[in-house]
Design a protein around this motif. Structure first.
Motif, PDB file in Angstrom:
ATOM      1  N   ARG A  62      44.307  38.677  39.595  1.00 40.26           N
ATOM      2  CA  ARG A  62      43.090  38.094  39.448  1.00 40.26           C
ATOM      3  C   ARG A  62      42.862  36.918  38.385  1.00 40.26           C
ATOM      4  O   ARG A  62      43.675  37.104  37.683  1.00 40.26           O
ATOM      5  CB  ARG A  62      41.983  39.102  39.015  1.00 40.26           C
ATOM      6  N   HIS A  63      42.116  35.902  38.667  1.00 43.51           N
ATOM      7  CA  HIS A  63      41.920  34.795  37.621  1.00 43.51           C
ATOM      8  C   HIS A  63      41.227  35.370  36.334  1.00 43.51           C
ATOM      9  O   HIS A  63      40.631  36.517  36.572  1.00 43.51           O
ATOM     10  CB  HIS A  63      41.121  33.794  37.952  1.00 43.51           C
ATOM     11  N   ASN A  88      37.583  33.975  36.514  1.00 39.78           N
ATOM     12  CA  ASN A  88      36.598  34.260  37.745  1.00 39.78           C
ATOM     13  C   ASN A  88      37.038  35.264  38.703  1.00 39.78           C
ATOM     14  O   ASN A  88      38.307  35.281  39.421  1.00 39.78           O
ATOM     15  CB  ASN A  88      36.893  32.866  38.198  1.00 39.78           C
ATOM     16  N   THR A 130      36.430  36.013  41.596  1.00 45.20           N
ATOM     17  CA  THR A 130      36.615  35.460  43.078  1.00 45.20           C
ATOM     18  C   THR A 130      37.720  34.720  43.341  1.00 45.20           C
ATOM     19  O   THR A 130      38.017  34.247  44.407  1.00 45.20           O
ATOM     20  CB  THR A 130      35.299  34.653  43.188  1.00 45.20           C
ATOM     21  N   GLN A 131      38.609  34.403  42.141  1.00 46.07           N
ATOM     22  CA  GLN A 131      39.770  33.764  42.368  1.00 46.07           C
ATOM     23  C   GLN A 131      41.047  34.460  41.895  1.00 46.07           C
ATOM     24  O   GLN A 131      40.928  35.273  41.086  1.00 46.07           O
ATOM     25  CB  GLN A 131      39.696  32.487  41.425  1.00 46.07           C
ATOM     26  N   THR A 155      45.101  33.959  40.750  1.00 46.91           N
ATOM     27  CA  THR A 155      46.065  33.108  40.064  1.00 46.91           C
ATOM     28  C   THR A 155      47.478  33.110  40.929  1.00 46.91           C
ATOM     29  O   THR A 155      48.196  32.185  40.676  1.00 46.91           O
ATOM     30  CB  THR A 155      46.277  33.270  38.666  1.00 46.91           C
TER      31      THR A 155
END
Length: 243
Positions: A142-143, A146, A148-149, A151
């Protein structure tokens, strides 16, 4: 077949490609037992009773003795950044317990003859085989800012991935050397052959702060993906990142 339950204070999913519901139920039964015995938030758990001095060292279970031994190992390896017992706080080996318990669940499934499955305990993942022939399990990182994004996405076969970060619970990981929240990293992901190693190494590295990624990458069998507080990314060259 995929089943999700809320256990140990987090969502746990069991995705089995060559088994039955009863196999997943045995995993959940084991993890429920672990929560009853090891939770530092339960007044009657073995961990809480030991922390209060109601049990002596020679009275605890072999499982707890093993977990505490792992805690001591990672405290030594991290130079004291990782600690299961911090000054003024109760005994809390949770940073070791989750990875150890889920890895044990994976071993249970293998002993039952299963070869294709994935257990995801709140983002800490252990896998076996492939979900379909020729394809690895896809594990997202996970970012840190965020949800929802991603890495990165890792392709994992017969391996484990664990992440320690501040984005879910804030700066809850304490640097045992200072007694203060660890602030040098935003996220610390470790890939290893087993989840016990991946989870403990990720937590210890996060507690170490900026020095954590290099330390974790030097641990036997570990590869890392880390984002520090200045958004610099550290990635082991051998990490199985999918394009």
């Amino acid at each position: 077949m995929a089943v999700v339950r809320q256990l140990m204070g987090l969502p746990i999913s069991v995705d089995i490609r060559d088994g039955e519901l009863r196999h997943a139920e045995q995993v959940f039964q084991w993890l429920h037992e672990v929560d009853l015995r090891f939770s530092p938030f339960r007044e009657d758990s073995e961990v809480t009773r030991l922390g209060r001095g109601e049990l002596r060292a020679n009275e605890i279970s072999g499982d707890l003795r093993h977990v505490l031994s792992l805690c001591e190992t990672y405290e030594q390896r991290s130079g004291g950044a990782f600690k299961a017992r911090l000054p003024g706080r109760h005994l809390d080996p949770n940073a070791i317990v989750k990875g150890w318990a889920v890895q044990r669940a994976s071993s249970m499934l293998r002993e039952m003859g299963l070869r294709r499955f994935c257990i995801n305990a709140g983002g800490d993942v252990v896998t076996a085989g492939e979900p379909t022939d020729g394809q690895p399990w896809r594990v997202g990182i996970r970012h840190p800012d965020n949800g929802t994004q991603l890495t990165a996405v890792l392709g994992v076969r017969d391996g484990a991935v664990a992440t320690s970060a501040a984005y879910e619970r804030g700066h809850h990981i304490i640097d045992g050397r200072t007694g203060l929240p660890a602030l040098g990293l935003l996220s610390m992901t470790v890939y290893a052959a087993d989840l016990t190693t991946a989870d403990a190494t990720a937590t210890a590295a996060f507690a170490m702060g900026a020095d954590g990624p290099e330390w974790a990458a030097a641990q036997p069998g570990c590869m890392v993906h880390a984002v520090d507080s200045r958004y610099r990314v550290f990635v082991s060259p051998e990490l199985p990142v999918l394009g």
